[in-house]
Design an enzyme around this catalytic site. Structure first.
Site, PDB file in Angstrom:
ATOM      1  N   ASP A  12      -4.374  -8.527 -25.348  1.00 49.38           N
ATOM      2  CA  ASP A  12      -5.643  -8.592 -26.089  1.00 49.38           C
ATOM      3  C   ASP A  12      -6.168 -10.022 -25.989  1.00 49.38           C
ATOM      4  O   ASP A  12      -5.453 -10.936 -25.571  1.00 49.38           O
ATOM      5  CB  ASP A  12      -5.412  -8.223 -27.573  1.00 49.38           C
ATOM      6  N   SER A  13      -7.394 -10.202 -26.454  1.00 45.75           N
ATOM      7  CA  SER A  13      -7.976 -11.541 -26.475  1.00 45.75           C
ATOM      8  C   SER A  13      -7.329 -12.427 -27.547  1.00 45.75           C
ATOM      9  O   SER A  13      -7.520 -13.632 -27.544  1.00 45.75           O
ATOM     10  CB  SER A  13      -9.474 -11.433 -26.738  1.00 45.75           C
ATOM     11  N   TYR A  44     -13.596 -12.437 -26.560  1.00 46.66           N
ATOM     12  CA  TYR A  44     -14.080 -11.839 -25.319  1.00 46.66           C
ATOM     13  C   TYR A  44     -15.427 -11.144 -25.572  1.00 46.66           C
ATOM     14  O   TYR A  44     -16.192 -10.923 -24.657  1.00 46.66           O
ATOM     15  CB  TYR A  44     -13.104 -10.766 -24.821  1.00 46.66           C
ATOM     16  N   GLY A  45     -15.637 -10.767 -26.829  1.00 45.00           N
ATOM     17  CA  GLY A  45     -16.736  -9.867 -27.191  1.00 45.00           C
ATOM     18  C   GLY A  45     -18.123 -10.368 -26.891  1.00 45.00           C
ATOM     19  O   GLY A  45     -19.079  -9.605 -26.863  1.00 45.00           O
ATOM     20  N   CYS A  75      -7.463  -4.064 -26.124  1.00 41.08           N
ATOM     21  CA  CYS A  75      -8.700  -4.774 -26.443  1.00 41.08           C
ATOM     22  C   CYS A  75      -9.824  -3.845 -26.013  1.00 41.08           C
ATOM     23  O   CYS A  75      -9.888  -3.445 -24.840  1.00 41.08           O
ATOM     24  CB  CYS A  75      -8.744  -6.084 -25.652  1.00 41.08           C
ATOM     25  N   ASN A  76     -10.687  -3.495 -26.940  1.00 44.16           N
ATOM     26  CA  ASN A  76     -11.786  -2.584 -26.606  1.00 44.16           C
ATOM     27  C   ASN A  76     -12.728  -3.204 -25.580  1.00 44.16           C
ATOM     28  O   ASN A  76     -13.205  -2.526 -24.676  1.00 44.16           O
ATOM     29  CB  ASN A  76     -12.589  -2.252 -27.864  1.00 44.16           C
ATOM     30  N   THR A  77     -12.981  -4.508 -25.739  1.00 43.04           N
ATOM     31  CA  THR A  77     -13.940  -5.159 -24.855  1.00 43.04           C
ATOM     32  C   THR A  77     -13.442  -5.138 -23.408  1.00 43.04           C
ATOM     33  O   THR A  77     -14.177  -4.764 -22.489  1.00 43.04           O
ATOM     34  CB  THR A  77     -14.183  -6.610 -25.331  1.00 43.04           C
ATOM     35  N   GLU A 154      -9.632 -13.320 -37.537  1.00 45.20           N
ATOM     36  CA  GLU A 154      -8.805 -14.382 -36.930  1.00 45.20           C
ATOM     37  C   GLU A 154      -8.491 -15.473 -37.961  1.00 45.20           C
ATOM     38  O   GLU A 154      -7.411 -16.044 -37.967  1.00 45.20           O
ATOM     39  CB  GLU A 154      -9.530 -15.015 -35.735  1.00 45.20           C
ATOM     40  N   CYS A 187     -12.920  -2.048 -32.212  1.00 47.80           N
ATOM     41  CA  CYS A 187     -12.452  -3.391 -31.880  1.00 47.80           C
ATOM     42  C   CYS A 187     -11.082  -3.493 -32.527  1.00 47.80           C
ATOM     43  O   CYS A 187     -10.916  -3.108 -33.699  1.00 47.80           O
ATOM     44  CB  CYS A 187     -13.404  -4.430 -32.463  1.00 47.80           C
ATOM     45  N   THR A 188     -10.112  -4.008 -31.789  1.00 49.06           N
ATOM     46  CA  THR A 188      -8.730  -3.974 -32.292  1.00 49.06           C
ATOM     47  C   THR A 188      -8.524  -4.852 -33.529  1.00 49.06           C
ATOM     48  O   THR A 188      -7.516  -4.737 -34.207  1.00 49.06           O
ATOM     49  CB  THR A 188      -7.746  -4.381 -31.184  1.00 49.06           C
ATOM     50  N   HIS A 189      -9.490  -5.743 -33.800  1.00 51.84           N
ATOM     51  CA  HIS A 189      -9.376  -6.555 -35.019  1.00 51.84           C
ATOM     52  C   HIS A 189      -9.754  -5.767 -36.279  1.00 51.84           C
ATOM     53  O   HIS A 189      -9.337  -6.099 -37.371  1.00 51.84           O
ATOM     54  CB  HIS A 189     -10.314  -7.768 -34.935  1.00 51.84           C
TER      55      HIS A 189
HETATM   56  N1  DGL Z   1      -9.966  -7.536 -29.588  1.00 53.89           N
HETATM   57  C1  DGL Z   1     -11.297  -7.460 -29.069  1.00 53.89           C
HETATM   58  C2  DGL Z   1     -11.747  -6.000 -28.958  1.00 53.89           C
HETATM   59  O1  DGL Z   1     -11.015  -5.079 -29.278  1.00 53.89           O
HETATM   60  C3  DGL Z   1     -12.311  -8.178 -29.900  1.00 53.89           C
HETATM   61  C4  DGL Z   1     -12.130  -9.639 -30.079  1.00 53.89           C
HETATM   62  C5  DGL Z   1     -12.896 -10.464 -29.100  1.00 53.89           C
HETATM   63  O2  DGL Z   1     -14.131 -10.539 -29.164  1.00 53.89           O
HETATM   64  O3  DGL Z   1     -12.228 -11.047 -28.263  1.00 53.89           O
HETATM   65  O4  DGL Z   1     -12.843  -5.772 -28.508  1.00 53.89           O
END
Ligand code: DGL
Length: 274
Positions: A12-13, A44-45, A75-77, A154, A187-189
């Site tokens: 993930d990011s 990453y988003g 990571c969804n992105t 975060e 988004c995984t967060h």
């Molecule tokens: N973990 C990323 C996701 O699931 C989001 C965090 C990011 O923007 O890096 O999209």
């Protein structure tokens, strides 16, 4: 044939993918995880597709040096914009989190109105909408980017703060007005602020966390490919390994608050070398 005892690479990011790692640990406790969090380059988003593909390729090259037998893009992105490109270049199975989330939401909705909250890049990619419409062309899908949620998660200390509730209320107002009955935490967060999102949306909206279905999909994949670990003795606990691209302390603190295992040996690496 891959070594059954080889680990699963999860990346993930940053810390968000730990929500997916946690679910894998719950559902497939016999599997060993090598986790990489790109904490130096998060988020990453808001980055371009090309940049995210480049980062994903570097991380996959690193995970391959760890002898992984399969990879989960937690990571969804990265799943939205890089998965299809990197899959073509790989000789081991790789899955993302988006198909799993879309499947769960399509099965959960009663009124056919599904909301997705995610990063800007995920929403703009329209990948969730595409999968949902493929599953059921009659669905009404409404996406909403919530860029402030990632830094809030975060940061860690604001998870239960009124400021998170206020930001969530503003972001989610539009989805409430559109009368969705199912909301994908895309988004995984976001599962880490699930209770706030749930409170704002109300009890009639089902929240979908793609992590659960992703772990199920991984389990099925390991069985299908005949590469699941069968050598862990009963009562024995699996050990996992964690790598990050920036300082380890904050990551460790965070990971320890949500994972059922020790993350003491987190190692910082220079991902640009891969
Ligand atoms: N973990 C990323 C996701 O699931 C989001 C965090 C990011 O923007 O890096 O999209």
């Amino acid at each position: 044939m891959a070594d059954r005892k080889a680990p699963i690479g999860v990346f993930d990011s940053g810390v968000g993918g730990l929500t997916v790692a946690r679910e894998i640990m719950r559902q497939i406790p016999e599997e060993r995880i090598v986790y990489f969090g790109d904490t130096a380059r998060v988020p990453y988003g808001s980055k371009s597709r090309d940049t995210i593909i480049k980062y994903s390729r570097q991380i996959i090259r690193f995970l391959k040096t760890q002898g992984v037998k399969a990879i989960v893009v937690a990571c969804n992105t990265a799943s939205a914009v890089a998965l299809e490109d990197v899959r073509k270049e790989l000789d081991i199975p790789i899955i993302g989190v988006i198909k799993a989330g879309a499947r769960t939401a399509a099965a959960a909705t009663h009124n056919g109105r599904i909301g997705i909250i995610a990063t800007e890049t995920t929403i703009n990619s329209k990948v969730y909408t595409h999968f949902l419409e493929e599953l059921n062309p009659g669905l009404c899908v409404i996406g909403k980017a919530c860029p402030l949620f990632v830094p809030l998660v975060e940061e860690g200390t604001f998870l239960k703060d009124p400021i998170t509730e206020e930001i969530a209320s503003r972001y989610l107002q539009e989805l409430k007005e559109k009368q969705i009955d199912t909301l994908i935490l895309g988004c995984t967060h976001y599962p880490l602020i699930r209770s706030t999102v749930g409170r704002v949306m109300g009890e009639n909206v089902t929240l979908v966390n793609p992590a659960y279905e992703t772990a199920r999909e991984l389990k099925a994949l390991l069985i299908e490919e005949g590469i699941g670990n069968t050598s862990l003795q009963e009562g024995q606990e699996q050990t996992h390994t964690f790598y990050v691209s920036d300082a380890t302390e904050k990551f460790q603190q965070f990971a320890e608050s949500i994972l059922p295992c020790s993350v003491k040996d987190t190692t910082q690496i220079n991902i640009e070398e891969y």
